[in-house]
Design a protein around this motif. Structure first.
Motif, PDB file in Angstrom:
ATOM      1  N   SER A  73      18.365  38.654 -65.245  1.00 34.78           N
ATOM      2  CA  SER A  73      17.712  38.066 -64.079  1.00 34.78           C
ATOM      3  C   SER A  73      18.549  38.204 -62.802  1.00 34.78           C
ATOM      4  CB  SER A  73      17.399  36.595 -64.339  1.00 34.78           C
ATOM      5  OG  SER A  73      18.603  35.887 -64.580  1.00 34.78           O
ATOM      6  N   GLU A  74      19.796  38.686 -62.943  1.00 34.61           N
ATOM      7  CA  GLU A  74      20.654  38.877 -61.765  1.00 34.61           C
ATOM      8  C   GLU A  74      20.099  39.994 -60.878  1.00 34.61           C
ATOM      9  OE1 GLU A  74      25.230  38.023 -62.761  1.00 34.61           O
ATOM     10  OE2 GLU A  74      24.387  39.636 -63.964  1.00 34.61           O
ATOM     11  N   PRO A  75      20.390  39.903 -59.583  1.00 34.06           N
ATOM     12  CA  PRO A  75      19.999  41.014 -58.702  1.00 34.06           C
ATOM     13  C   PRO A  75      20.694  42.302 -59.143  1.00 34.06           C
ATOM     14  CG  PRO A  75      20.734  39.117 -57.423  1.00 34.06           C
ATOM     15  CD  PRO A  75      21.045  38.827 -58.855  1.00 34.06           C
ATOM     16  N   ILE A  76      19.987  43.400 -59.040  1.00 33.99           N
ATOM     17  CA  ILE A  76      20.573  44.682 -59.460  1.00 33.99           C
ATOM     18  C   ILE A  76      21.774  45.046 -58.592  1.00 33.99           C
ATOM     19  CG2 ILE A  76      19.107  46.191 -58.060  1.00 33.99           C
ATOM     20  CD1 ILE A  76      19.060  47.934 -60.798  1.00 33.99           C
ATOM     21  N   GLN A  77      21.886  44.447 -57.423  1.00 31.30           N
ATOM     22  CA  GLN A  77      23.020  44.736 -56.536  1.00 31.30           C
ATOM     23  C   GLN A  77      24.347  44.355 -57.204  1.00 31.30           C
ATOM     24  OE1 GLN A  77      22.377  46.499 -53.735  1.00 31.30           O
ATOM     25  NE2 GLN A  77      24.569  46.831 -53.822  1.00 31.30           N
ATOM     26  N   ILE A  78      24.344  43.355 -58.067  1.00 29.82           N
ATOM     27  CA  ILE A  78      25.572  42.987 -58.792  1.00 29.82           C
ATOM     28  C   ILE A  78      26.002  44.137 -59.696  1.00 29.82           C
ATOM     29  CG2 ILE A  78      26.517  41.424 -60.552  1.00 29.82           C
ATOM     30  CD1 ILE A  78      24.839  39.197 -59.250  1.00 29.82           C
ATOM     31  N   LEU A  79      25.039  44.750 -60.355  1.00 27.27           N
ATOM     32  CA  LEU A  79      25.340  45.902 -61.197  1.00 27.27           C
ATOM     33  C   LEU A  79      25.922  47.033 -60.339  1.00 27.27           C
ATOM     34  CD1 LEU A  79      23.212  47.265 -64.051  1.00 27.27           C
ATOM     35  CD2 LEU A  79      23.812  48.810 -62.226  1.00 27.27           C
ATOM     36  N   PHE A  80      25.324  47.272 -59.178  1.00 18.53           N
ATOM     37  CA  PHE A  80      25.826  48.331 -58.292  1.00 18.53           C
ATOM     38  C   PHE A  80      27.214  48.000 -57.752  1.00 18.53           C
ATOM     39  CE2 PHE A  80      21.195  49.337 -57.614  1.00 18.53           C
ATOM     40  CZ  PHE A  80      21.229  50.512 -58.337  1.00 18.53           C
ATOM     41  N   SER A 108      18.696  50.000 -53.953  1.00 20.93           N
ATOM     42  CA  SER A 108      17.543  49.335 -54.560  1.00 20.93           C
ATOM     43  C   SER A 108      17.740  47.827 -54.574  1.00 20.93           C
ATOM     44  CB  SER A 108      17.342  49.822 -55.988  1.00 20.93           C
ATOM     45  OG  SER A 108      17.073  51.193 -56.010  1.00 20.93           O
ATOM     46  N   SER A 109      16.632  47.125 -54.725  1.00 20.28           N
ATOM     47  CA  SER A 109      16.689  45.665 -54.792  1.00 20.28           C
ATOM     48  C   SER A 109      15.956  45.204 -56.049  1.00 20.28           C
ATOM     49  CB  SER A 109      16.066  45.063 -53.528  1.00 20.28           C
ATOM     50  OG  SER A 109      14.736  45.512 -53.385  1.00 20.28           O
ATOM     51  N   ARG A 110      15.664  43.941 -56.135  1.00 18.06           N
ATOM     52  CA  ARG A 110      15.039  43.259 -57.271  1.00 18.06           C
ATOM     53  C   ARG A 110      16.070  42.949 -58.337  1.00 18.06           C
ATOM     54  NH1 ARG A 110      10.663  47.553 -57.416  1.00 18.06           N
ATOM     55  NH2 ARG A 110      11.361  47.776 -59.534  1.00 18.06           N
ATOM     56  N   SER A 111      15.601  42.549 -59.507  1.00 24.75           N
ATOM     57  CA  SER A 111      16.543  42.158 -60.580  1.00 24.75           C
ATOM     58  C   SER A 111      16.805  43.335 -61.521  1.00 24.75           C
ATOM     59  CB  SER A 111      15.973  40.979 -61.382  1.00 24.75           C
ATOM     60  OG  SER A 111      14.901  41.423 -62.194  1.00 24.75           O
ATOM     61  N   ILE A 112      17.808  43.168 -62.365  1.00 26.50           N
ATOM     62  CA  ILE A 112      18.138  44.211 -63.346  1.00 26.50           C
ATOM     63  C   ILE A 112      16.937  44.414 -64.273  1.00 26.50           C
ATOM     64  CG2 ILE A 112      19.613  44.756 -65.312  1.00 26.50           C
ATOM     65  CD1 ILE A 112      21.869  43.222 -63.826  1.00 26.50           C
ATOM     66  N   MET A 113      16.302  43.322 -64.679  1.00 26.86           N
ATOM     67  CA  MET A 113      15.156  43.381 -65.570  1.00 26.86           C
ATOM     68  C   MET A 113      14.010  44.170 -64.933  1.00 26.86           C
ATOM     69  SD  MET A 113      13.090  40.175 -67.328  1.00 26.86           S
ATOM     70  CE  MET A 113      13.998  39.107 -66.266  1.00 26.86           C
ATOM     71  N   ASP A 114      13.795  44.021 -63.638  1.00 30.62           N
ATOM     72  CA  ASP A 114      12.710  44.724 -62.942  1.00 30.62           C
ATOM     73  C   ASP A 114      12.869  46.245 -62.999  1.00 30.62           C
ATOM     74  OD1 ASP A 114      11.508  42.333 -62.242  1.00 30.62           O
ATOM     75  OD2 ASP A 114      12.504  42.240 -60.284  1.00 30.62           O
ATOM     76  N   HIS A 115      14.086  46.700 -63.195  1.00 28.00           N
ATOM     77  CA  HIS A 115      14.347  48.143 -63.270  1.00 28.00           C
ATOM     78  C   HIS A 115      14.382  48.643 -64.716  1.00 28.00           C
ATOM     79  CE1 HIS A 115      14.999  48.954 -59.023  1.00 28.00           C
ATOM     80  NE2 HIS A 115      15.514  47.733 -58.963  1.00 28.00           N
TER      81      HIS A 115
END
Length: 119
Positions: A73-80, A108-115
Motif C-alpha cells: 500500500s506504500e507509494p511506489i515512490q518509496i520503491l524508486f 510514476s505515482s500511485r501505490s506499489i500494489m497499483d502497479h
C-alpha cells in the motif's frame, strides 16, 4: 595565406569551445544525478522498512543485487527512492519485473500494489 590561417584558427577555436560546452553539460548532468541520489537517500533514511512487508529483490545492470521489504500500500515512490539511492543510479530510470516486458518509470505515482509488482 592569412585568410587560411584565420580560418584554421577559427575552426580550432570552435572545436575547443565545443569541447568546453560538452564538458560543462556533462558536469551539470552529473551534479543533478548526484543531487537526486542524495535526495533519495534522505527520503529513505526517514522511511522505516516494514517488518511484515513483501520482500522485493532488485538486480542492477552491473549485477549488484539489493533487497528490501515493502508494504504494497506504500507509494511506489518509496520503491524508486530505494532503487535510486545506489551510486550507479541515474536521474531518470525504470524498474521492470524479470518476467515482464512492462517497465515503470521513476516519475510514476500511485501505490506499489497499483502497479501489480510482486515479490
Amino acid at each position: 595565406m592569412r585568410a587560411q590561417q584565420d580560418q584554421e584558427y577559427n575552426k580550432s577555436l570552435f572545436v575547443d569551445q565545443e569541447k568546453e560546452r560538452k564538458k560543462l553539460a556533462y558536469q551539470a548532468c552529473e551534479e543533478r544525478r548526484q543531487k537526486a541520489i542524495e535526495a533519495r537517500r534522505q527520503q529513505m533514511s526517514a522511511c522505516e522498512e516494514p517488518s511484515d512487508g513483501m520482500l522485493i529483490k532488485f538486480k542492477y545492470p552491473n549485477g549488484h543485487i539489493n533487497m528490501r521489504k515493502f508494504s504494497l500500500s506504500e507509494p511506489i515512490q518509496i520503491l524508486f527512492d530505494f532503487v535510486g539511492q545506489d551510486d550507479i543510479a541515474s536521474e531518470i530510470f525504470v524498474v521492470q519485473e524479470a518476467t515482464s516486458s512492462r517497465s515503470i518509470e521513476n516519475s510514476s505515482s500511485r501505490s506499489i500494489m497499483d502497479h501489480d509488482i510482486k515479490a
